[in-house]
Motif scaffolding. Structure first.
Motif, PDB file in Angstrom:
ATOM      1  N   GLN A  71       7.453  -1.855 -11.321  1.00 49.97           N
ATOM      2  CA  GLN A  71       8.886  -2.136 -11.294  1.00 49.97           C
ATOM      3  C   GLN A  71       9.322  -2.554  -9.896  1.00 49.97           C
ATOM      4  OE1 GLN A  71      10.769   1.415 -12.739  1.00 49.97           O
ATOM      5  NE2 GLN A  71      10.395   0.930 -14.883  1.00 49.97           N
ATOM      6  N   ASN A  72      10.411  -3.318  -9.830  1.00 53.49           N
ATOM      7  CA  ASN A  72      11.035  -3.746  -8.580  1.00 53.49           C
ATOM      8  C   ASN A  72      10.080  -4.549  -7.700  1.00 53.49           C
ATOM      9  OD1 ASN A  72      13.436  -2.355  -9.278  1.00 53.49           O
ATOM     10  ND2 ASN A  72      12.560  -0.449  -8.500  1.00 53.49           N
ATOM     11  N   ASN A  73       9.185  -5.325  -8.346  1.00 53.81           N
ATOM     12  CA  ASN A  73       8.280  -6.237  -7.648  1.00 53.81           C
ATOM     13  C   ASN A  73       7.232  -5.521  -6.795  1.00 53.81           C
ATOM     14  OD1 ASN A  73       7.516  -8.942  -7.327  1.00 53.81           O
ATOM     15  ND2 ASN A  73       8.522  -9.096  -5.338  1.00 53.81           N
ATOM     16  N   ALA A  74       6.995  -4.253  -7.058  1.00 54.98           N
ATOM     17  CA  ALA A  74       5.924  -3.542  -6.346  1.00 54.98           C
ATOM     18  C   ALA A  74       4.573  -3.979  -6.898  1.00 54.98           C
ATOM     19  CB  ALA A  74       6.098  -2.031  -6.505  1.00 54.98           C
ATOM     20  N   ARG A  75       3.561  -4.049  -6.021  1.00 57.53           N
ATOM     21  CA  ARG A  75       2.243  -4.538  -6.417  1.00 57.53           C
ATOM     22  C   ARG A  75       1.143  -3.670  -5.814  1.00 57.53           C
ATOM     23  NH1 ARG A  75       2.751 -11.036  -5.065  1.00 57.53           N
ATOM     24  NH2 ARG A  75       4.695 -11.433  -6.176  1.00 57.53           N
ATOM     25  N   ASP A  95      10.474  -2.249  -1.314  1.00 56.94           N
ATOM     26  CA  ASP A  95      11.256  -2.621  -0.130  1.00 56.94           C
ATOM     27  C   ASP A  95      10.567  -3.679   0.725  1.00 56.94           C
ATOM     28  OD1 ASP A  95       9.226  -1.263   1.132  1.00 56.94           O
ATOM     29  OD2 ASP A  95      10.476   0.360   1.894  1.00 56.94           O
ATOM     30  N   GLY A  96       9.385  -4.157   0.278  1.00 57.38           N
ATOM     31  CA  GLY A  96       8.684  -5.206   0.990  1.00 57.38           C
ATOM     32  C   GLY A  96       7.631  -4.728   1.970  1.00 57.38           C
ATOM     33  N   SER A  97       7.551  -3.428   2.235  1.00 56.52           N
ATOM     34  CA  SER A  97       6.532  -2.916   3.152  1.00 56.52           C
ATOM     35  C   SER A  97       5.155  -2.975   2.486  1.00 56.52           C
ATOM     36  CB  SER A  97       6.853  -1.481   3.576  1.00 56.52           C
ATOM     37  OG  SER A  97       6.910  -0.621   2.450  1.00 56.52           O
ATOM     38  N   THR A  98       4.123  -3.164   3.303  1.00 57.77           N
ATOM     39  CA  THR A  98       2.774  -3.332   2.772  1.00 57.77           C
ATOM     40  C   THR A  98       1.824  -2.288   3.355  1.00 57.77           C
ATOM     41  OG1 THR A  98       2.134  -4.913   4.505  1.00 57.77           O
ATOM     42  CG2 THR A  98       3.102  -5.808   2.480  1.00 57.77           C
ATOM     43  N   GLN A  99       0.742  -2.035   2.617  1.00 56.22           N
ATOM     44  CA  GLN A  99      -0.340  -1.170   3.048  1.00 56.22           C
ATOM     45  C   GLN A  99      -1.659  -1.897   2.825  1.00 56.22           C
ATOM     46  OE1 GLN A  99       0.965   2.305   0.360  1.00 56.22           O
ATOM     47  NE2 GLN A  99      -0.310   3.278   1.911  1.00 56.22           N
ATOM     48  N   LEU A 100      -2.636  -1.623   3.661  1.00 61.12           N
ATOM     49  CA  LEU A 100      -4.000  -2.072   3.444  1.00 61.12           C
ATOM     50  C   LEU A 100      -4.905  -0.880   3.682  1.00 61.12           C
ATOM     51  CD1 LEU A 100      -5.818  -4.477   2.744  1.00 61.12           C
ATOM     52  CD2 LEU A 100      -6.022  -4.922   5.194  1.00 61.12           C
ATOM     53  N   LEU A 101      -5.557  -0.399   2.608  1.00 61.61           N
ATOM     54  CA  LEU A 101      -6.362   0.811   2.667  1.00 61.61           C
ATOM     55  C   LEU A 101      -7.834   0.481   2.497  1.00 61.61           C
ATOM     56  CD1 LEU A 101      -4.202   3.059   0.282  1.00 61.61           C
ATOM     57  CD2 LEU A 101      -4.054   2.915   2.773  1.00 61.61           C
ATOM     58  N   ASP A 102      -8.662   1.111   3.292  1.00 66.74           N
ATOM     59  CA  ASP A 102     -10.108   0.996   3.157  1.00 66.74           C
ATOM     60  C   ASP A 102     -10.644   2.269   2.524  1.00 66.74           C
ATOM     61  OD1 ASP A 102     -10.869  -1.568   4.441  1.00 66.74           O
ATOM     62  OD2 ASP A 102      -9.884  -0.672   6.170  1.00 66.74           O
ATOM     63  N   ARG A 149      -3.213   7.500  -5.988  1.00 66.87           N
ATOM     64  CA  ARG A 149      -1.941   8.042  -6.464  1.00 66.87           C
ATOM     65  C   ARG A 149      -0.813   7.429  -5.644  1.00 66.87           C
ATOM     66  NH1 ARG A 149      -0.183  12.693  -9.199  1.00 66.87           N
ATOM     67  NH2 ARG A 149      -2.345  13.396  -9.352  1.00 66.87           N
ATOM     68  N   ASN A 150       0.274   7.106  -6.352  1.00 69.02           N
ATOM     69  CA  ASN A 150       1.476   6.610  -5.693  1.00 69.02           C
ATOM     70  C   ASN A 150       2.517   7.716  -5.693  1.00 69.02           C
ATOM     71  OD1 ASN A 150       4.304   5.341  -5.664  1.00 69.02           O
ATOM     72  ND2 ASN A 150       3.015   3.621  -5.102  1.00 69.02           N
ATOM     73  N   GLU A 151       2.894   8.140  -4.494  1.00 70.84           N
ATOM     74  CA  GLU A 151       3.926   9.160  -4.336  1.00 70.84           C
ATOM     75  C   GLU A 151       5.022   8.599  -3.441  1.00 70.84           C
ATOM     76  OE1 GLU A 151       1.751  13.432  -4.570  1.00 70.84           O
ATOM     77  OE2 GLU A 151       1.315  12.261  -2.771  1.00 70.84           O
ATOM     78  N   GLY A 152       6.196   8.410  -4.011  1.00 71.83           N
ATOM     79  CA  GLY A 152       7.311   7.900  -3.231  1.00 71.83           C
ATOM     80  C   GLY A 152       7.095   6.507  -2.686  1.00 71.83           C
ATOM     81  N   GLY A 153       6.333   5.672  -3.401  1.00 71.56           N
ATOM     82  CA  GLY A 153       6.091   4.309  -2.980  1.00 71.56           C
ATOM     83  C   GLY A 153       4.919   4.137  -2.042  1.00 71.56           C
TER      84      GLY A 153
END
Length: 204
Positions: A71-75, A95-102, A149-153
């Motif tokens: 929802q809300n364009n989250a990917r 909100d447009g913020s990004t993460q890159l996880l290894d 897991r996604n917690e709070g975005g």
């Protein structure tokens, strides 16, 4: 671009502190049209893509991507990095913020022939979104299962387990899938004497 820029931009800024860089996100075809019209200096795109009249340079590779749209364009995109041969996750929140996880776990290994499988699941007890991913780890000789897991975005790798390594002998594994219709279950096709077997394992 979503895989490359979060890692590349800090070093670019440190090396060229006076550089004014303007970023634009758009569809690939429109980006290339803007490059041809000299409205953009360059575009970061996924190959292969026909780009006549434009000089291209390969910056890296990623294999077996699995994308999820919320929802809300989250990917969330999971992919195998061919540079490190490990699992990586890129996400963009609403909100447009990004993460890159290894992922710090095992590697895919050369020539395994088994790609990445992933499925999203809504945990009715916690209300969180979970993503289960699995692939064959030749170092362990087993299927590796990773849970995010996604917690709070915010996404995080929560668990990493190896699924029944003894069951994977003597033949190769193919068609990995995760069945989340009732409870999380991993299933795969396993080569055995005289044919193949469909195997299943419950995920905790």
């Amino acid at each position: 671009a979503p895989f490359l820029l979060p890692r590349a931009l800090p070093s670019v800024k440190a090396r060229f502190p006076r550089l004014r860089l303007f970023l634009r996100e758009d569809l690939t075809g429109r980006l290339l049209d803007a490059v041809r019209a000299r409205a953009l200096d360059a575009a970061v795109i996924a190959l292969p893509y026909a780009a006549p009249g434009i000089e291209t340079l390969a910056l890296g590779e990623a294999a077996h991507p699995r994308a999820f749209h919320f929802q809300n364009n989250a990917r969330l995109v999971l992919f195998r990095s061919l540079a490190s041969d490990r699992l990586r996750a890129w996400s963009r929140s609403s909100d447009g913020s990004t993460q890159l996880l290894d992922h710090p776990g095992g590697s895919f290994g050369p020539g395994t022939g088994v790609g990445l499988s992933a499925e999203a699941w809504h945990d009715p007890q916690s209300g969180d979104t979970l993503v289960y991913a699995s692939y064959f780890d030749p170092g362990q000789g087993a299927l590796r299962v990773v849970r995010l897991r996604n917690e709070g975005g915010v996404w995080r790798f929560e668990r990493d387990e190896v699924a029944v390594p003894a069951a994977l002998q003597p033949g190769p594994v193919s068609d990995i899938a995760i069945d989340l219709r009732a409870e999380p279950r991993l299933q795969w096709t396993h080569a055995v004497a005289g044919g193949t077997q469909l195997r299943r394992s419950a995920l905790r």
